[in-house]
Scaffold this active site. Structure first.
Site, PDB file in Angstrom:
ATOM      1  N   GLY A 207      41.193 -54.662  41.441  1.00  0.00           N
ATOM      2  CA  GLY A 207      40.221 -54.475  42.517  1.00  0.00           C
ATOM      3  C   GLY A 207      39.324 -55.682  42.681  1.00  0.00           C
TER       4      GLY A 207
ATOM      5  N   GLY B 178      33.480 -56.747  46.318  1.00  0.00           N
ATOM      6  CA  GLY B 178      32.486 -56.096  45.468  1.00  0.00           C
ATOM      7  C   GLY B 178      32.366 -56.659  44.069  1.00  0.00           C
ATOM      8  N   ILE B 179      32.184 -55.763  43.099  1.00  0.00           N
ATOM      9  CA  ILE B 179      31.977 -56.171  41.707  1.00  0.00           C
ATOM     10  C   ILE B 179      33.211 -56.868  41.156  1.00  0.00           C
ATOM     11  CG2 ILE B 179      31.672 -55.262  39.359  1.00  0.00           C
ATOM     12  CD1 ILE B 179      29.787 -53.159  40.604  1.00  0.00           C
TER      13      ILE B 179
ATOM     14  N   SER C 262      31.086 -45.264  35.627  1.00  0.00           N
ATOM     15  CA  SER C 262      29.914 -44.887  36.415  1.00  0.00           C
ATOM     16  C   SER C 262      29.115 -43.818  35.691  1.00  0.00           C
ATOM     17  CB  SER C 262      30.374 -44.342  37.769  1.00  0.00           C
ATOM     18  OG  SER C 262      29.354 -43.600  38.398  1.00  0.00           O
TER      19      SER C 262
ATOM     20  N   TYR D  23      35.646 -37.439  42.336  1.00  0.00           N
ATOM     21  CA  TYR D  23      35.292 -38.801  41.921  1.00  0.00           C
ATOM     22  C   TYR D  23      34.719 -38.796  40.501  1.00  0.00           C
ATOM     23  CZ  TYR D  23      33.043 -43.380  41.815  1.00  0.00           C
ATOM     24  OH  TYR D  23      32.653 -44.645  41.451  1.00  0.00           O
TER      25      TYR D  23
END
Length: 268
Positions: A14, A18-19, A146, A171
């Protein structure tokens, strides 16, 4: 950051935004060779070109690779390519993630889409990369998790959440599973919550977030062999804290491995 990242090879999933993108940038700036993963070859190449153009880094430090985690066969193909072309992999950053959609969605593999992309694909990838992942001191897997894993529960009898679906619950389940996976004794791994950042996942958390580069700093620190880690540890940004109780239960780890092996069709 020390220069101990120099010469190391790191795969970041990914990594096109973003991150993940910022993690790839910071790692390369500190001398690492970064395998920059995107969903398609075009996305991975575009992100690589953008990094080279904005940082002046040598292209040899950034190598695009592609696989759409919605298709587990692509994950398998990616893993085999990495093992062939990069027989020594120092760090794997399991970062790719999507928000669970409003409507219950199954992949062609039969898995709830966020459970597959956020956890199962990374589980399969990590296991298949075992021949390349170095067992030397400093080798490790970093799972980008998270704080929402604390509100998660793995529905053992209905992991695809066919009977009762909530996007937030789905999620949170995926993030809990990824955090539990860090405690798997077969790998040297940690989990980190990089904080609420301005990424595509921000709507899950609120309206304001820190820059993605700030969250990436916490990921990069854990990639550095100079940072000592304990297998299964969980970090809230730079501070080591206790994860949800289920995340370190030996019984839960074994049960999750059994479930994941079944769902990805892989015998570890």
């Amino acid at each position: 950051m020390s220069s101990s990242l120099s010469g190391r090879t790191v795969l970041v999933t990914g990594a096109t935004s973003g991150i993940g993108y910022e993690t790839a940038r910071q790692l390369a700036e500190h001398g690492a060779t970064v395998l920059l993963h995107g969903r398609t070859p075009e996305e991975a190449q575009a992100a690589t070109d953008r990094l080279i153009a904005t940082t002046g880094l040598a292209g040899a430090r950034l190598r695009p690779i592609a696989a759409d985690f919605v298709h587990l066969e692509q994950v398998e193909s990616l893993a085999h390519t990495v093992v062939r072309d990069h027989p020594r992999l120092d760090v794997l950053v399991n970062n790719a993630a999507i928000a669970a959609p409003e409507r219950h969605t199954l992949t062609a593999d039969g898995n709830e889409i966020s459970f597959q992309v956020n956890f199962l694909a990374h589980y399969l990838l990590t296991n298949l990369l075992e021949p390349a992942l170095t067992s030397d001191l400093g080798g490790r897997v970093v799972n980008v998790s998270s704080a929402l894993h604390r509100s998660g529960a793995i529905q053992w009898n209905d992991p695809q959440r066919v009977r009762r679906y909530s996007r937030l619950a789905a999620y949170a389940q995926s993030q809990l599973a990824l955090t539990v996976f860090a405690a798997d004794p077969r790998v040297t791994a940690v989990s980190v919550d990089p904080g609420v950042c301005e990424t595509g996942l921000l709507p899950l958390y609120g309206h304001e977030g820190a820059p993605a580069a700030e969250g990436a700093q916490h990921v990069v620190r854990l990639c550095d062999p100079a940072t000592e880690i304990v297998n299964g540890a969980y970090y809230d940004r730079s501070e080591r804290v206790a994860p949800a109780p289920a995340a370190t239960e030996d019984r839960t780890v074994k049960r999750l491995n059994k479930l994941a092996d079944l769902l990805v069709g892989h015998t570890a």
